[in-house]
Design an enzyme around this catalytic site. Sequence first.
Site, mmCIF file in Angstrom:
data_model
loop_
_atom_site.group_PDB
_atom_site.id
_atom_site.type_symbol
_atom_site.label_atom_id
_atom_site.label_comp_id
_atom_site.label_asym_id
_atom_site.label_seq_id
_atom_site.Cartn_x
_atom_site.Cartn_y
_atom_site.Cartn_z
ATOM 1 N N THR A 167 0.824 -1.218 0.000
ATOM 2 C CA THR A 167 0.000 0.000 0.000
ATOM 3 C C THR A 167 0.857 1.266 0.000
ATOM 4 O O THR A 167 0.326 2.375 -0.029
ATOM 5 C CB THR A 167 -0.915 0.046 1.257
ATOM 6 O OG1 THR A 167 -0.078 0.014 2.421
ATOM 7 C CG2 THR A 167 -1.873 -1.136 1.288
ATOM 8 N N ASP A 168 2.172 1.115 0.047
ATOM 9 C CA ASP A 168 3.067 2.271 0.143
ATOM 10 C C ASP A 168 3.165 2.989 -1.210
ATOM 11 O O ASP A 168 3.484 2.377 -2.228
ATOM 12 C CB ASP A 168 4.464 1.787 0.580
ATOM 13 C CG ASP A 168 5.417 2.934 0.834
ATOM 14 O OD1 ASP A 168 5.542 3.347 1.986
ATOM 15 O OD2 ASP A 168 6.036 3.423 -0.137
ATOM 16 N N TYR A 169 2.911 4.305 -1.177
ATOM 17 C CA TYR A 169 2.900 5.079 -2.431
ATOM 18 C C TYR A 169 4.255 5.026 -3.141
ATOM 19 O O TYR A 169 4.334 4.859 -4.359
ATOM 20 C CB TYR A 169 2.507 6.537 -2.132
ATOM 21 C CG TYR A 169 2.640 7.446 -3.338
ATOM 22 C CD1 TYR A 169 1.715 7.379 -4.380
ATOM 23 C CD2 TYR A 169 3.712 8.337 -3.463
ATOM 24 C CE1 TYR A 169 1.846 8.192 -5.507
ATOM 25 C CE2 TYR A 169 3.852 9.142 -4.572
ATOM 26 C CZ TYR A 169 2.913 9.067 -5.598
ATOM 27 O OH TYR A 169 3.049 9.852 -6.702
#
Length: 205
Positions: free
Chosen positions: A156-158
Amino acid sequence: MDTAKAIRHLKKVDPDLAKVIRRVGPCTLKPDKSRTIYASLVRSIVYQQLTGKVAGIIFGRLLDLFPGKKFPSPESILLLPVDTLRGVGLSNQKTQYIRNIAQATIDGVVPDSRKANRMSDEELVEKLTSIKGVGRWTVEMLLIFRLGRPDVLPATDYGVQKGFALAKRLADLPKPKELLAAGECWAPHRTIAVWYLWRTADTAN
């Protein structure tokens, strides 16, 4: 973490990542084992959704509230008035989350380093996400930067998504599910792949 072995594996299984590795150069990821698990979680909350520079200033102000201490104890965090904590630049929500972590540490929910080292990645995710405000991403950052776990993929890390899109020349960011599926071939060295994706995202700015 065997970085050399990880890089050999990643180059072999993913030609796009091999190009990234050649461009970025040696991996300099080194876990910081000097912090307690509790201190690492508090720091992660401060840094969430902020640029490193802004978060660093707020984190510095938080530490300045406790002169002479390397890091405030959970008890001293809870003794501080909420407005004092907010005064360093923390949002209402983050202030509450930090207080939740402090209380959970006193209650024995947050393990000490020795216990944490004996727990699996998933056991730590399950235990620590029971604290309101601590999400999976926060625990994944702890696994990478504090515990040095070799096979973590924060889907989920941009920055990871952006780095992946750049490495694979995609028009859009991948969904977490797509990223997890694509990253299966990187196992059991996904942490090193993630570090290279972050560097890719950084250099593209």
